[in-house]
Write a protein that holds these residues in place. Structure first.
Motif, mmCIF file in Angstrom:
data_model
loop_
_atom_site.group_PDB
_atom_site.id
_atom_site.type_symbol
_atom_site.label_atom_id
_atom_site.label_comp_id
_atom_site.label_asym_id
_atom_site.label_seq_id
_atom_site.Cartn_x
_atom_site.Cartn_y
_atom_site.Cartn_z
ATOM 1 N N GLU A 1 -12.226 21.316 91.955
ATOM 2 C CA GLU A 1 -12.821 20.012 92.250
ATOM 3 C C GLU A 1 -12.201 19.386 93.491
ATOM 4 O O GLU A 1 -12.886 18.721 94.267
ATOM 5 C CB GLU A 1 -12.646 19.085 91.038
ATOM 6 C CG GLU A 1 -13.436 17.823 91.142
ATOM 7 C CD GLU A 1 -13.339 16.974 89.880
ATOM 8 O OE1 GLU A 1 -13.425 15.750 90.028
ATOM 9 O OE2 GLU A 1 -13.191 17.539 88.794
ATOM 10 N N LEU A 2 -10.936 19.648 93.711
ATOM 11 C CA LEU A 2 -10.237 19.115 94.878
ATOM 12 C C LEU A 2 -10.906 19.579 96.168
ATOM 13 O O LEU A 2 -11.172 18.790 97.068
ATOM 14 C CB LEU A 2 -8.776 19.550 94.844
ATOM 15 C CG LEU A 2 -7.894 19.106 95.987
ATOM 16 C CD1 LEU A 2 -7.798 17.580 96.015
ATOM 17 C CD2 LEU A 2 -6.513 19.710 95.858
ATOM 18 N N VAL A 3 -11.218 20.877 96.264
ATOM 19 C CA VAL A 3 -11.875 21.413 97.459
ATOM 20 C C VAL A 3 -13.275 20.817 97.580
ATOM 21 O O VAL A 3 -13.690 20.378 98.651
ATOM 22 C CB VAL A 3 -11.931 22.958 97.431
ATOM 23 C CG1 VAL A 3 -12.756 23.497 98.590
ATOM 24 C CG2 VAL A 3 -10.524 23.539 97.481
ATOM 25 N N SER A 4 -14.026 20.804 96.492
ATOM 26 C CA SER A 4 -15.375 20.234 96.503
ATOM 27 C C SER A 4 -15.361 18.804 97.018
ATOM 28 O O SER A 4 -16.199 18.420 97.835
ATOM 29 C CB SER A 4 -15.990 20.260 95.105
ATOM 30 O OG SER A 4 -16.277 21.559 94.705
ATOM 31 N N ASN A 5 -14.425 18.025 96.549
ATOM 32 C CA ASN A 5 -14.339 16.623 96.978
ATOM 33 C C ASN A 5 -13.974 16.491 98.454
ATOM 34 O O ASN A 5 -14.482 15.604 99.141
ATOM 35 C CB ASN A 5 -13.331 15.855 96.127
ATOM 36 C CG ASN A 5 -13.810 15.670 94.705
ATOM 37 O OD1 ASN A 5 -14.999 15.759 94.413
ATOM 38 N ND2 ASN A 5 -12.880 15.435 93.795
ATOM 39 N N LEU A 6 -13.103 17.384 98.950
ATOM 40 C CA LEU A 6 -12.698 17.326 100.356
ATOM 41 C C LEU A 6 -13.862 17.614 101.305
ATOM 42 O O LEU A 6 -13.926 17.050 102.391
ATOM 43 C CB LEU A 6 -11.580 18.335 100.636
ATOM 44 C CG LEU A 6 -10.187 17.958 100.165
ATOM 45 C CD1 LEU A 6 -9.248 19.140 100.302
ATOM 46 C CD2 LEU A 6 -9.659 16.767 100.951
#
Length: 186
Positions: free
Chosen positions: A103-108
């Motif tokens: 989710e961290l990558v998706s949000n970035l």
């Protein structure tokens, strides 16, 4: 009112006739009908041809949709195995997220359209400080085509505080007639 009907006069074969009109009641209670009859055979045949073309196109689209749905299920299944999967264009640097368990990558990257900009900071978050320079080099999309010449894929192993050891992988999706990468999967 208006209506189209099919008829078969002996000398013309099957034709289509459109008729329409109105009726008007006179003061002496008689009815006068004003109207028309027009041969619309050509119009009806063109409409039937267009209807058949649309039916065939819908059948093709439905078949294509079944195939695409099957392919999407395969991609979604594969995406569950990996932390994240992205499809990059090396022509215009657009990208599509095919799946992400991070989710961290998706949000970035979610509100960006240029993959170079979107993924520039990803390595800073997912890699340990001592691996960031190597990650930046590996994620450099502007040099990726050159690094993939003569290869179908390249990979590197990285370590990060979130997932521990993992492998970064670029796979050639397709090439142009000169052998340059059009699209890659990361």
């Amino acid at each position: 009112s208006e209506n189209t009907y099919k008829c078969k006069p002996p000398s013309k074969g099957v034709i289509y006739v459109r008729c329409g009109g109105t009726s008007m009641k006179l003061s002496d209670d008689t009815t006068v009908i004003r109207g028309y009859h027009t041969d619309v055979t050509e119009i009806v045949h063109k409409a039937l041809e267009q209807k058949e073309i649309l039916r065939e196109a819908k059948c093709l689209a439905d078949a294509r949709n079944v195939e695409l749905t099957k392919q999407l299920k395969i991609i979604n299944t594969i995406a569950k195995v990996f932390n994240c999967i992205y499809f990059f264009s090396l022509k215009d640097y657009s990208f599509i997220e095919l799946g992400s368990e991070m989710e961290l990558v998706s949000n970035l990257v979610s509100n960006k359209t240029d993959a170079r900009e979107a993924f520039k900071g990803v390595y800073k978050v997912i890699l340990s400080p001592e691996m960031r320079a190597e990650g930046e080099e590996f994620m450099n999309l502007e040099t990726l085509n050159e690094r993939l010449q003569g290869k179908e894929w390249i990979s590197r192993q990285f370590y990060g505080p979130i997932n521990g050891w993992f492998e970064g992988l670029f796979i050639v999706a397709d090439r142009d007639e000169d052998g340059n990468c059009n699209h890659v999967i990361w």
